[in-house]
Enzyme design. Sequence first.
Site, PDB file in Angstrom:
ATOM      1  N   HIS A 125       0.821  -1.217   0.000  1.00  0.00           N
ATOM      2  CA  HIS A 125       0.000   0.000   0.000  1.00  0.00           C
ATOM      3  C   HIS A 125       0.857   1.270   0.000  1.00  0.00           C
ATOM      4  CE1 HIS A 125       0.405  -0.134   4.530  1.00  0.00           C
ATOM      5  NE2 HIS A 125       0.448   1.178   4.358  1.00  0.00           N
ATOM      6  N   ASP A 179      -0.045  -7.571   1.319  1.00  0.00           N
ATOM      7  CA  ASP A 179       0.394  -6.182   1.460  1.00  0.00           C
ATOM      8  C   ASP A 179       1.913  -6.079   1.573  1.00  0.00           C
ATOM      9  OD1 ASP A 179       0.167  -3.465   1.530  1.00  0.00           O
ATOM     10  OD2 ASP A 179      -0.400  -3.339   3.641  1.00  0.00           O
ATOM     11  N   ILE A 234      -7.319 -24.997  -4.094  1.00  0.00           N
ATOM     12  CA  ILE A 234      -8.079 -26.238  -4.287  1.00  0.00           C
ATOM     13  C   ILE A 234      -9.494 -25.983  -4.789  1.00  0.00           C
ATOM     14  CG2 ILE A 234      -6.715 -27.570  -2.643  1.00  0.00           C
ATOM     15  CD1 ILE A 234      -8.943 -27.144  -0.583  1.00  0.00           C
ATOM     16  N   GLY A 235      -9.936 -24.725  -4.821  1.00  0.00           N
ATOM     17  CA  GLY A 235     -11.225 -24.412  -5.415  1.00  0.00           C
ATOM     18  C   GLY A 235     -12.426 -24.805  -4.580  1.00  0.00           C
ATOM     19  N   VAL A 236     -12.503 -24.278  -3.362  1.00  0.00           N
ATOM     20  CA  VAL A 236     -13.664 -24.538  -2.512  1.00  0.00           C
ATOM     21  C   VAL A 236     -14.148 -23.238  -1.881  1.00  0.00           C
ATOM     22  CG1 VAL A 236     -13.183 -26.948  -1.927  1.00  0.00           C
ATOM     23  CG2 VAL A 236     -12.129 -25.124  -0.573  1.00  0.00           C
ATOM     24  N   GLN A 237     -15.451 -23.157  -1.702  1.00  0.00           N
ATOM     25  CA  GLN A 237     -16.031 -22.075  -0.908  1.00  0.00           C
ATOM     26  C   GLN A 237     -16.242 -22.645   0.483  1.00  0.00           C
ATOM     27  OE1 GLN A 237     -19.684 -20.437  -2.423  1.00  0.00           O
ATOM     28  NE2 GLN A 237     -20.184 -19.477  -0.472  1.00  0.00           N
ATOM     29  N   ASN A 244       5.224   4.704   9.228  1.00  0.00           N
ATOM     30  CA  ASN A 244       5.950   3.520   9.689  1.00  0.00           C
ATOM     31  C   ASN A 244       5.664   2.298   8.819  1.00  0.00           C
ATOM     32  OD1 ASN A 244       5.877   4.864  12.789  1.00  0.00           O
ATOM     33  ND2 ASN A 244       7.648   3.584  12.324  1.00  0.00           N
ATOM     34  N   SER A 245       4.647   2.386   7.967  1.00  0.00           N
ATOM     35  CA  SER A 245       4.268   1.235   7.149  1.00  0.00           C
ATOM     36  C   SER A 245       5.451   0.722   6.340  1.00  0.00           C
ATOM     37  CB  SER A 245       3.131   1.615   6.201  1.00  0.00           C
ATOM     38  OG  SER A 245       1.935   1.826   6.893  1.00  0.00           O
TER      39      SER A 245
END
Length: 513
Positions: A152, A182, A312-315, A256-257
């Site tokens: 960011h 990030d 792995i393609g899962v909800q 500080n990021s």
Amino acid sequence: MSRARISNYRKGVAAVALSAALAGAFVVTGPLGALNEARAEAVHVTPPPQAGFADLVEKVRPAVVSVRVKKDVQETSNRGPQFFGPPGFDQLPDGHPLKRFFRDFGMEPRGDSRSDNRRGKANKPRPGHERPVAQGSGFVISEDGYVVTNNHVVSDGDAYTVVLDDGTELDAKLIGADPRTDLAVLKINAPKRKFVYVAFGDDNKVRVGDWVVAVGNPFGLGGTVTSGIVSARGRDIGAGPYDDFIQIDAAVNKGNSGGPAFDLSGEVIGINTAIFSPSGGSVGIAFAIPSSTAKQVVDQLIKKGSVERGWIGVQIQPVTKDIAASLGLAEEKGAIVASPQDDGPAAKAGIKAGDVITAVNGETVQDPRDLARKVANIAPGEKAALTVWRKNKAEEINVTIAAMPNDKGKSGSQSNDNDGGQGETLDSYGLTVVPSEDGKGVVVTDVDPDSDAADRGIRSGDVIVSVNNQTVKTAGDINKAITAAEKSGRKAVLLQLQSNDQSRFVALPINQE
């Protein structure tokens, strides 16, 4: 000797003894007074060998840098109203420090009233130029000048400058960035220079209560050192799917990021990324990306410029207390599969909706976030052994990990036009349902606002696809599944719901009257 003489002799001896005692008392009183005066002197305490962090800071500070970010600005004109500059800006005299400051950052007064002569060439369209848009911190991790910072900090930039601790300014280029964690990597453009650098430590050895030292560039002031302790581990602040922050109470502010958090060995155990603050300033709650996460990401960014993660393609969704009870699980751990993606690795391996993934390669899965991290850390192409809870028993399924595809935003919601007719009411749950037009489940047409179903987020238009992993097409099917669960001693039933192309599970308690 007569008795009278003896008596007089004893009296004399007693008198002499008393006189000596009194004299001794006066003799002792003098030194006691002197001792009291000595005790009134200032106390001097010898400091312990390690009284601060100066030795540590002296070694690591040259490796911490400030990062300045600029962005190309399109052609602009100074004529007409301007959108930058605070109220009263145009009232400041030319040469005023604040006026110079805002102009250095590309800000002009609202309605600049200077004459054309005083403007000189300013009345002509200005060519594209670079304007500062961000500043932050970073740290050098190699002799040849690779710098770690936050995504960011650099994401809006076109040009980057790294300022060393001694004030030296050097150009840098962006090597790669990873928005999901990030993190970003810059490379300083100074091929002949050898830089002081720091190494990543093992954050897994860091305990709550350990000392940390933060170094960075708060508010653009330059190298600033603060210290504190580790306040907590494993914080989820809603920043992304891989949240696993270390919480520290060292003073961390804007700027500080991207800066490092050191342990007392001078190794980086975290990258300062965010703060919690109602005022915008430090209140002692800061969050750092663990070094174990950062090292994996940074290594890939340097090698390939991007990060490739396992998928792995899962909800998935969390296992709540009610869901655990409905499935016969002893603990509220793991991640329940709401739906496997068609043709995804999990679906191809036989993972089904309603399965609870409890371990990956033998490591316990605590929650969906933990599962996402574990899978992401496995290289695409490798096989992973997933332990799943299905039909009251655990079984192991091998899944070939694939590379995570680019995000594809899901558009719009899908409305349900089924008016439902009269519908059938499930009195114990406050639901009115009708069979769906395609024969796949039943559609909820009404929800009692005071019911358990409403409390758990079931709404009109939701489609109940299954109950306790048994497909349903009518209200009667639902009642049969509930009765079977009750007879088996379950305290809740698990409903699979479909809405807006999204699948989810909701556990409803069985009303046992």
